[in-house]
Write a protein that holds these residues in place. Structure first.
Motif, PDB file in Angstrom:
ATOM      1  N   LEU A  14       0.747  -1.173   0.530  1.00  0.00           N
ATOM      2  CA  LEU A  14       0.117   0.009   0.103  1.00  0.00           C
ATOM      3  C   LEU A  14       0.594   1.640  -0.171  1.00  0.00           C
ATOM      4  CD1 LEU A  14      -2.614  -1.291   2.418  1.00  0.00           C
ATOM      5  CD2 LEU A  14      -2.703  -1.387   0.846  1.00  0.00           C
ATOM      6  N   PRO A  15       0.043   2.732  -0.988  1.00  0.00           N
ATOM      7  CA  PRO A  15       1.228   3.371  -0.654  1.00  0.00           C
ATOM      8  C   PRO A  15       1.447   4.499   0.637  1.00  0.00           C
ATOM      9  CG  PRO A  15      -1.041   3.606  -2.110  1.00  0.00           C
ATOM     10  CD  PRO A  15      -1.801   2.620  -1.096  1.00  0.00           C
ATOM     11  N   ALA A  16       2.881   4.763   0.999  1.00  0.00           N
ATOM     12  CA  ALA A  16       3.304   5.228   2.331  1.00  0.00           C
ATOM     13  C   ALA A  16       2.108   6.635   3.070  1.00  0.00           C
ATOM     14  CB  ALA A  16       4.726   5.595   1.815  1.00  0.00           C
ATOM     15  N   GLU A  17       1.622   6.937   1.589  1.00  0.00           N
ATOM     16  CA  GLU A  17       0.633   8.114   1.883  1.00  0.00           C
ATOM     17  C   GLU A  17      -0.379   7.606   2.796  1.00  0.00           C
ATOM     18  OE1 GLU A  17       1.759   7.758  -0.757  1.00  0.00           O
ATOM     19  OE2 GLU A  17       3.426   9.372  -1.144  1.00  0.00           O
ATOM     20  N   THR A  18      -0.899   6.081   2.728  1.00  0.00           N
ATOM     21  CA  THR A  18      -2.420   5.589   2.988  1.00  0.00           C
ATOM     22  C   THR A  18      -2.451   6.094   4.456  1.00  0.00           C
ATOM     23  OG1 THR A  18      -1.651   3.636   1.616  1.00  0.00           O
ATOM     24  CG2 THR A  18      -3.273   3.578   3.801  1.00  0.00           C
ATOM     25  N   ALA A  19      -3.539   6.271   4.728  1.00  0.00           N
ATOM     26  CA  ALA A  19      -4.400   7.577   5.529  1.00  0.00           C
ATOM     27  C   ALA A  19      -5.577   7.174   5.993  1.00  0.00           C
ATOM     28  CB  ALA A  19      -5.106   8.773   5.699  1.00  0.00           C
ATOM     29  N   TRP A  20      -6.135   5.544   5.274  1.00  0.00           N
ATOM     30  CA  TRP A  20      -7.497   5.223   5.925  1.00  0.00           C
ATOM     31  C   TRP A  20      -7.766   4.172   4.823  1.00  0.00           C
ATOM     32  CZ3 TRP A  20     -12.606   5.964   4.451  1.00  0.00           C
ATOM     33  CH2 TRP A  20     -13.563   5.284   4.693  1.00  0.00           C
ATOM     34  N   LEU A  21      -7.709   2.910   5.897  1.00  0.00           N
ATOM     35  CA  LEU A  21      -8.114   1.461   4.780  1.00  0.00           C
ATOM     36  C   LEU A  21      -9.660   1.347   5.735  1.00  0.00           C
ATOM     37  CD1 LEU A  21      -5.195   0.013   5.570  1.00  0.00           C
ATOM     38  CD2 LEU A  21      -5.548   0.284   2.865  1.00  0.00           C
ATOM     39  N   ASP A  22     -10.208   0.929   4.173  1.00  0.00           N
ATOM     40  CA  ASP A  22     -11.204   0.384   4.579  1.00  0.00           C
ATOM     41  C   ASP A  22     -11.432  -0.767   4.222  1.00  0.00           C
ATOM     42  OD1 ASP A  22     -14.337   0.698   5.565  1.00  0.00           O
ATOM     43  OD2 ASP A  22     -15.252   1.059   3.760  1.00  0.00           O
ATOM     44  N   LEU A  23     -12.514  -1.769   5.015  1.00  0.00           N
ATOM     45  CA  LEU A  23     -12.401  -3.280   4.410  1.00  0.00           C
ATOM     46  C   LEU A  23     -13.320  -4.031   4.431  1.00  0.00           C
ATOM     47  CD1 LEU A  23      -8.537  -4.473   6.729  1.00  0.00           C
ATOM     48  CD2 LEU A  23      -8.865  -3.477   3.600  1.00  0.00           C
ATOM     49  N   VAL A  24     -13.477  -3.727   3.856  1.00  0.00           N
ATOM     50  CA  VAL A  24     -15.631  -4.600   3.738  1.00  0.00           C
ATOM     51  C   VAL A  24     -14.999  -6.136   3.417  1.00  0.00           C
ATOM     52  CG1 VAL A  24     -17.485  -4.213   2.814  1.00  0.00           C
ATOM     53  CG2 VAL A  24     -16.016  -2.428   3.174  1.00  0.00           C
ATOM     54  N   THR A  25     -15.342  -6.727   4.613  1.00  0.00           N
ATOM     55  CA  THR A  25     -16.047  -8.831   4.072  1.00  0.00           C
ATOM     56  C   THR A  25     -13.562  -9.209   3.185  1.00  0.00           C
ATOM     57  OG1 THR A  25     -17.851  -8.658   3.261  1.00  0.00           O
ATOM     58  CG2 THR A  25     -16.699 -10.434   3.426  1.00  0.00           C
ATOM     59  N   PRO A  26     -12.932  -8.312   4.489  1.00  0.00           N
ATOM     60  CA  PRO A  26     -12.013  -8.582   3.532  1.00  0.00           C
ATOM     61  C   PRO A  26     -11.726  -9.570   2.865  1.00  0.00           C
ATOM     62  CG  PRO A  26     -11.745  -7.906   5.384  1.00  0.00           C
ATOM     63  CD  PRO A  26     -12.937  -7.483   5.405  1.00  0.00           C
ATOM     64  N   THR A  27     -10.414 -10.491   2.022  1.00  0.00           N
ATOM     65  CA  THR A  27     -10.597 -11.586   2.065  1.00  0.00           C
ATOM     66  C   THR A  27      -8.417 -11.744   2.586  1.00  0.00           C
ATOM     67  OG1 THR A  27      -9.051 -10.814   0.393  1.00  0.00           O
ATOM     68  CG2 THR A  27     -10.294 -11.683  -0.309  1.00  0.00           C
ATOM     69  N   HIS A  28      -8.071 -12.944   2.726  1.00  0.00           N
ATOM     70  CA  HIS A  28      -6.776 -13.418   3.438  1.00  0.00           C
ATOM     71  C   HIS A  28      -5.832 -12.521   3.048  1.00  0.00           C
ATOM     72  CE1 HIS A  28      -8.820 -16.543   5.708  1.00  0.00           C
ATOM     73  NE2 HIS A  28      -9.295 -17.073   5.216  1.00  0.00           N
ATOM     74  N   GLU A  29      -6.111 -12.049   1.511  1.00  0.00           N
ATOM     75  CA  GLU A  29      -4.427 -11.163   1.405  1.00  0.00           C
ATOM     76  C   GLU A  29      -4.914 -10.112   1.492  1.00  0.00           C
ATOM     77  OE1 GLU A  29      -2.878 -10.176  -2.976  1.00  0.00           O
ATOM     78  OE2 GLU A  29      -4.754 -11.230  -3.162  1.00  0.00           O
ATOM     79  N   GLU A  30      -6.308  -9.222   1.316  1.00  0.00           N
ATOM     80  CA  GLU A  30      -6.450  -8.014   1.711  1.00  0.00           C
ATOM     81  C   GLU A  30      -5.999  -7.696   2.987  1.00  0.00           C
ATOM     82  OE1 GLU A  30      -9.767  -6.908  -1.431  1.00  0.00           O
ATOM     83  OE2 GLU A  30     -10.499  -7.496  -0.003  1.00  0.00           O
ATOM     84  N   GLN A  31      -6.413  -8.586   3.956  1.00  0.00           N
ATOM     85  CA  GLN A  31      -6.131  -9.546   5.573  1.00  0.00           C
ATOM     86  C   GLN A  31      -4.239  -8.506   5.324  1.00  0.00           C
ATOM     87  OE1 GLN A  31      -8.998  -8.683   7.638  1.00  0.00           O
ATOM     88  NE2 GLN A  31      -7.960  -9.279   9.897  1.00  0.00           N
ATOM     89  N   ALA A  32      -3.929  -9.026   5.257  1.00  0.00           N
ATOM     90  CA  ALA A  32      -2.677  -9.415   5.345  1.00  0.00           C
ATOM     91  C   ALA A  32      -1.974  -7.733   5.105  1.00  0.00           C
ATOM     92  CB  ALA A  32      -2.002 -10.369   4.952  1.00  0.00           C
ATOM     93  N   GLN A  33      -2.380  -7.243   3.587  1.00  0.00           N
ATOM     94  CA  GLN A  33      -1.847  -5.773   3.602  1.00  0.00           C
ATOM     95  C   GLN A  33      -2.157  -4.842   4.611  1.00  0.00           C
ATOM     96  OE1 GLN A  33      -3.863  -6.742  -0.326  1.00  0.00           O
ATOM     97  NE2 GLN A  33      -1.925  -5.275  -0.932  1.00  0.00           N
ATOM     98  N   GLY A  34      -3.745  -5.300   4.902  1.00  0.00           N
ATOM     99  CA  GLY A  34      -3.873  -3.951   5.721  1.00  0.00           C
ATOM    100  C   GLY A  34      -3.059  -4.490   7.536  1.00  0.00           C
ATOM    101  N   GLU A  35      -3.176  -5.452   7.764  1.00  0.00           N
ATOM    102  CA  GLU A  35      -1.858  -6.155   8.384  1.00  0.00           C
ATOM    103  C   GLU A  35      -0.890  -4.715   8.731  1.00  0.00           C
ATOM    104  OE1 GLU A  35      -2.106  -9.857   9.815  1.00  0.00           O
ATOM    105  OE2 GLU A  35      -3.949  -9.561  10.703  1.00  0.00           O
ATOM    106  N   THR A  36       0.058  -5.020   7.260  1.00  0.00           N
ATOM    107  CA  THR A  36       1.794  -4.821   7.120  1.00  0.00           C
ATOM    108  C   THR A  36       1.114  -3.318   7.082  1.00  0.00           C
ATOM    109  OG1 THR A  36       1.713  -6.597   5.762  1.00  0.00           O
ATOM    110  CG2 THR A  36       3.609  -5.005   5.353  1.00  0.00           C
ATOM    111  N   ALA A  37      -0.018  -2.494   6.472  1.00  0.00           N
ATOM    112  CA  ALA A  37       0.121  -1.590   6.986  1.00  0.00           C
ATOM    113  C   ALA A  37      -0.110  -0.988   7.534  1.00  0.00           C
ATOM    114  CB  ALA A  37      -0.913  -0.550   5.565  1.00  0.00           C
TER     115      ALA A  37
END
Length: 326
Positions: free
Chosen positions: A25-48
């Motif tokens: 995800l971009p370094a400028e990320t300010a808000w992540l809105d996870l709607v029924t996230p997949t395992h991959e999206e969950q992992a990306q959010g945890e990294t960010a």
């Protein structure tokens, strides 16, 4: 689905295609809105976010310590948001707010209307706030505004039901559909119960902010805002209580109308039974099959029996009307 919003020169904007195909995800990320996230999206959010995000089962927990807590420099807050309020099956969906590392993440498994509306507005014109507390304030304001709109609509529907319930009773009119009224009252009561539960969770979250529990990641401005919006939440809760009492009043009135209608039907059946009983008795008496029967050999026997049946039917009607029973 993951929606990524970045800080674009102090303006919150949607980063189209950010994080696609597992990209960082971009370094400028300010808000992540996870709607029924997949395992991959969950992992990306945890990294960010730099921490483990809660699972669906953890978000659904009802313990206060699980819904509102501070851990490892992050703030976790869960709010129940009213969804599908216009349908016959309104629901409450838990939304987890996670503030950490100067970013805000929201995780929910039903895209409630406040979040959808705020995202669409941000995609079109951006939002003038990129700090976690500013985005949090905007989202909670959207939730409160949405709840207020649902309560206003429910109040207008109850006003319409009131005019139907308290007008002069006329069973011949098509509008007196008590079955439909009961169904509408049940729907209004269901929506109000969900709205009040959502307001209770909002109040708990605001109390959490006012106590300064999230001071590690949230600024004092968010706590000041919490004190102000708490008045709106209390006002909405009082209004929801009033509407709930109105539902009870209308329910009692409708059930009373149904009881009165049923009593009128029973009364009519009882009167008809009394009216028809004497003629039936006379006809049964003269219809007996015996060789020797009084008046059977008279020329005026049949007219006399008919006249007796008519008189026996008219006399009860005259008596009932005189007593005011008809």
């Amino acid at each position: 689905m993951m929606h990524v919003f970045v800080n674009d020169g102090g303006i919150l904007r949607w980063a189209k295609g950010a994080g696609a195909h597992g990209a960082p995800l971009p370094a400028e990320t300010a808000w992540l809105d996870l709607v029924t996230p997949t395992h991959e999206e969950q992992a990306q959010g945890e990294t960010a976010m730099g921490l483990a995000l809660p699972t669906r089962e953890q978000i659904a927990e009802i313990e206060e310590s699980s819904r509102l807590r501070r851990a490892s420099g992050a703030v976790h807050m869960t709010v129940l948001v009213l969804a599908l309020a216009e349908t016959e099956a309104p629901r409450l969906t838990p939304v987890r707010f996670v503030v950490a590392g100067g970013r805000l993440a929201t995780i929910h498994y039903m895209d409630a209307q406040p979040f959808l509306t705020f995202r669409r507005r941000t995609v079109r014109q951006g939002y003038g706030g990129t700090s976690p507390d500013a985005i949090l304030v905007a989202l909670l304001e959207a939730v409160v505004e949405r709840t207020a709109g649902v309560l206003r609509r429910t109040g207008a529907e109850l006003d319409s039901l009131s005019s139907r319930a308290f007008r002069r009773f006329d069973p011949g009119t098509a509008e007196t559909d008590d079955t439909r009224t009961l169904k509408a009252l049940g729907q209004c009561g269901h929506v109000l119960a969900k709205a009040r539960e959502s307001l209770v969770s909002l109040r708990r979250m605001l109390d959490f902010l006012m106590r300064g529990e999230g001071d590690v990641a949230l600024r004092k401005a968010a706590r000041r805002w919490a004190r102000g919006i708490l008045q709106d939440v209390d006002g909405l809760d009082q209004y929801a209580r009033f509407l709930s009492s109105k539902v009870g009043l209308l329910l009692d009135s409708t059930l009373g109308r149904i009881t009165v209608g049923q009593n009128d039907i029973v009364k009519l059946v009882s009167v008809l039974t009394v009216i028809l009983f004497p003629p039936l008795l006379v006809s049964s008496f003269f219809g007996m099959n015996f060789d020797v029967m009084p008046e059977t050999d008279r020329v005026f026997g049949y007219p006399m029996a008919v006249a007796l049946m008519l008189i026996s039917a008219v006399l009860p009607v005259w008596y009932f009307k005189r007593r005011g029973w008809l």
